[in-house]
Design a protein around this motif. Sequence first.
Motif, PDB file in Angstrom:
ATOM      1  N   PHE A 183       0.844  -1.198   0.000  1.00  0.00           N
ATOM      2  CA  PHE A 183       0.000   0.000   0.000  1.00  0.00           C
ATOM      3  C   PHE A 183       0.882   1.251   0.000  1.00  0.00           C
ATOM      4  CE2 PHE A 183      -2.392  -3.408   1.803  1.00  0.00           C
ATOM      5  CZ  PHE A 183      -3.717  -3.203   1.478  1.00  0.00           C
ATOM      6  N   THR A 184       0.383   2.288  -0.656  1.00  0.00           N
ATOM      7  CA  THR A 184       1.073   3.570  -0.663  1.00  0.00           C
ATOM      8  C   THR A 184       0.038   4.689  -0.701  1.00  0.00           C
ATOM      9  OG1 THR A 184       2.774   4.905  -1.764  1.00  0.00           O
ATOM     10  CG2 THR A 184       1.272   3.697  -3.180  1.00  0.00           C
ATOM     11  N   GLY A 185       0.405   5.873  -0.230  1.00  0.00           N
ATOM     12  CA  GLY A 185      -0.539   6.979  -0.212  1.00  0.00           C
ATOM     13  C   GLY A 185      -1.454   6.930   0.998  1.00  0.00           C
ATOM     14  N   GLN A 186      -2.320   7.957   1.108  1.00  0.00           N
ATOM     15  CA  GLN A 186      -3.220   8.071   2.248  1.00  0.00           C
ATOM     16  C   GLN A 186      -4.633   8.403   1.786  1.00  0.00           C
ATOM     17  OE1 GLN A 186      -2.262   7.478   5.389  1.00  0.00           O
ATOM     18  NE2 GLN A 186      -0.096   7.189   4.847  1.00  0.00           N
ATOM     19  N   GLY A 187      -5.622   8.010   2.607  1.00  0.00           N
ATOM     20  CA  GLY A 187      -7.006   8.382   2.352  1.00  0.00           C
ATOM     21  C   GLY A 187      -7.485   7.982   0.980  1.00  0.00           C
ATOM     22  N   THR A 188      -8.172   8.936   0.302  1.00  0.00           N
ATOM     23  CA  THR A 188      -8.708   8.640  -1.032  1.00  0.00           C
ATOM     24  C   THR A 188      -7.609   8.502  -2.079  1.00  0.00           C
ATOM     25  OG1 THR A 188      -9.007  11.007  -1.461  1.00  0.00           O
ATOM     26  CG2 THR A 188     -10.895   9.803  -0.547  1.00  0.00           C
ATOM     27  N   GLY A 189      -6.391   8.925  -1.713  1.00  0.00           N
ATOM     28  CA  GLY A 189      -5.268   8.785  -2.636  1.00  0.00           C
ATOM     29  C   GLY A 189      -4.481   7.505  -2.434  1.00  0.00           C
ATOM     30  N   MET A 190      -4.981   6.621  -1.588  1.00  0.00           N
ATOM     31  CA  MET A 190      -4.277   5.368  -1.339  1.00  0.00           C
ATOM     32  C   MET A 190      -4.364   4.455  -2.557  1.00  0.00           C
ATOM     33  SD  MET A 190      -4.853   2.513   1.664  1.00  0.00           S
ATOM     34  CE  MET A 190      -4.193   3.587   2.961  1.00  0.00           C
ATOM     35  N   GLU A 191      -3.267   3.813  -2.856  1.00  0.00           N
ATOM     36  CA  GLU A 191      -3.214   2.819  -3.936  1.00  0.00           C
ATOM     37  C   GLU A 191      -2.560   1.550  -3.403  1.00  0.00           C
ATOM     38  OE1 GLU A 191      -4.492   2.989  -6.858  1.00  0.00           O
ATOM     39  OE2 GLU A 191      -4.899   5.138  -7.123  1.00  0.00           O
ATOM     40  N   ARG A 192      -2.851   0.465  -4.050  1.00  0.00           N
ATOM     41  CA  ARG A 192      -2.223  -0.802  -3.667  1.00  0.00           C
ATOM     42  C   ARG A 192      -2.033  -1.664  -4.895  1.00  0.00           C
ATOM     43  NH1 ARG A 192      -6.532  -4.860  -0.721  1.00  0.00           N
ATOM     44  NH2 ARG A 192      -7.870  -5.228  -2.551  1.00  0.00           N
ATOM     45  N   ALA A 215       5.943  -6.087  -5.543  1.00  0.00           N
ATOM     46  CA  ALA A 215       4.663  -5.561  -5.062  1.00  0.00           C
ATOM     47  C   ALA A 215       4.779  -4.070  -4.771  1.00  0.00           C
ATOM     48  CB  ALA A 215       4.212  -6.318  -3.825  1.00  0.00           C
ATOM     49  N   ALA A 216       5.879  -3.672  -4.145  1.00  0.00           N
ATOM     50  CA  ALA A 216       6.094  -2.264  -3.832  1.00  0.00           C
ATOM     51  C   ALA A 216       6.216  -1.422  -5.102  1.00  0.00           C
ATOM     52  CB  ALA A 216       7.350  -2.113  -2.979  1.00  0.00           C
ATOM     53  N   GLU A 217       6.978  -1.920  -6.055  1.00  0.00           N
ATOM     54  CA  GLU A 217       7.160  -1.198  -7.316  1.00  0.00           C
ATOM     55  C   GLU A 217       5.829  -1.000  -8.033  1.00  0.00           C
ATOM     56  OE1 GLU A 217       8.938  -2.323 -11.699  1.00  0.00           O
ATOM     57  OE2 GLU A 217       9.994  -3.091  -9.928  1.00  0.00           O
ATOM     58  N   ARG A 218       5.017  -2.014  -8.044  1.00  0.00           N
ATOM     59  CA  ARG A 218       3.724  -1.920  -8.725  1.00  0.00           C
ATOM     60  C   ARG A 218       2.783  -0.954  -8.007  1.00  0.00           C
ATOM     61  NH1 ARG A 218       2.805  -8.417  -9.929  1.00  0.00           N
ATOM     62  NH2 ARG A 218       3.957  -8.483 -11.911  1.00  0.00           N
ATOM     63  N   ALA A 219       2.786  -0.975  -6.675  1.00  0.00           N
ATOM     64  CA  ALA A 219       1.920  -0.066  -5.926  1.00  0.00           C
ATOM     65  C   ALA A 219       2.312   1.387  -6.157  1.00  0.00           C
ATOM     66  CB  ALA A 219       1.970  -0.413  -4.435  1.00  0.00           C
ATOM     67  N   LEU A 220       3.618   1.697  -6.090  1.00  0.00           N
ATOM     68  CA  LEU A 220       4.080   3.070  -6.281  1.00  0.00           C
ATOM     69  C   LEU A 220       3.761   3.588  -7.674  1.00  0.00           C
ATOM     70  CD1 LEU A 220       7.536   2.855  -4.487  1.00  0.00           C
ATOM     71  CD2 LEU A 220       5.535   4.149  -3.724  1.00  0.00           C
ATOM     72  N   ALA A 221       3.777   2.698  -8.659  1.00  0.00           N
ATOM     73  CA  ALA A 221       3.495   3.115 -10.033  1.00  0.00           C
ATOM     74  C   ALA A 221       2.062   3.577 -10.220  1.00  0.00           C
ATOM     75  CB  ALA A 221       3.797   1.962 -10.991  1.00  0.00           C
TER      76      ALA A 221
END
Length: 447
Positions: A183-192, A215-221
């Motif tokens: 997971f990355t980001g917060q709130g409505t901007g969270m992505e996974r 997994a981390a690379e894909r989430a950040l993208a």
Amino acid sequence: MTISLDSLTERLLDAARKAGAEAADALAVRGTSQTIDLRKGSLEQAERAEGTEIGLRVLFGGRQACVSASDISDRTITALAERAVAMAREAPEDPYAGLADPSQIARGWDLAALDLTDPTPEPDAATLESDCRRVEAAAMAVSGITQVEATAGYSAREMHLAATNGFSGGYGRTSRSLTAVAFTGQGTGMERDWAGESRTFQADLPAAEGIGALAAERALARLGATKPVTGTYPVLFDERIASSLIGHLLSAVNGAAIARGASWLRDALGQQVLPTGLSVIEDPHRPRIGSSRPFDGEGLPTQRRAIVQDGILTGWTLDLATARKLGMQSTANAARGTSSPPSPATSNIDLSPGDRTLDDLIRDMGTGLLVTSMIGSTINPTTGDYSRGAAGFWVEGGVILHPVNECTIAGNLRDMLLRLIPANDARAHLSTRVPSCLIDGLTIAGA
């Protein structure tokens, strides 16, 4: 003392005969599984399951009934057979139900060549937890990742099938898996996003560190995703989800759908359904692959076959009942569980690879959508009309610009598959090997 599965099936068949069944088949399954879940650095769940299940199908002419239980005592088996016979006497008649003729059943196979069971010891819970912590550490080491969920699992399963037509056979499987969701980001901007691997042999499983980092690379993208513009564009289905396209084709050529007349390919036998040069091959005998099997759920010998050859649909996927209904021969594709009768299903599938890489297709598509994940599904099984929610990356001039989400792609599967262009990036260890696929002229509904 552990009771052998073949002796369990013989006890079931004997009980069925004594209860008055004209014909019967019996399935016994024994398995163990263990799963460890880690979330936010803490052990969230540890599960282990062990058990034996038995199933009995009895037949009276065209009437049949299936019963199952997890108790293997003589009393239960006797009661199970009597109940199945009573149910079958009241069941509606099905002129197509019945066991295989003895001349059809498998008589010999090479389990060693399939290599379906790992002889190494089962991992303990501490080993699985260590895998989870390694995959989590690798993902959390990537700047911007806020949370990781990791799952490690192991299963070992064996089955035995026997029938009053003389068939008797069984085999086992093992599986070791490791998955990370980052997971990355917060709130409505969270992505996974996620990455995961599964293998028959534990030694073949890739390193936990690589799974976590991917997994981390894909989430950040996916950070900063927006809706794409609405219009008609090429859509490139990433290898992770491209198999769903061939899955829709396989569902449409399933004998159960054809027998009901509820398939968008019901009149397509002998016609072109993929571009010339592309084939869809089923091979149930690939070694170390979890879906491989020496015989099907009715005891027929499995074999390699072309479902689509050079773009032409060559046949349906059939078990005995659907084959009889359609006036054809079974393709040895019966699958079943302990509580249900056989039904048609495929095993290992290959779509012919192309001669271009994923990067080549991105470059050549110009402006369009690279889809890496899909949600929801509205597929009309009769017409092939297709609509699915999607997320991925917007491409312009053959270059990935930014992530996109909250869009829908739509078309008609019959037309879509005829325009399919495959890449060459299918992963060799998968049961269904379908590379990334480019299809032009799809409708994208976004902003």
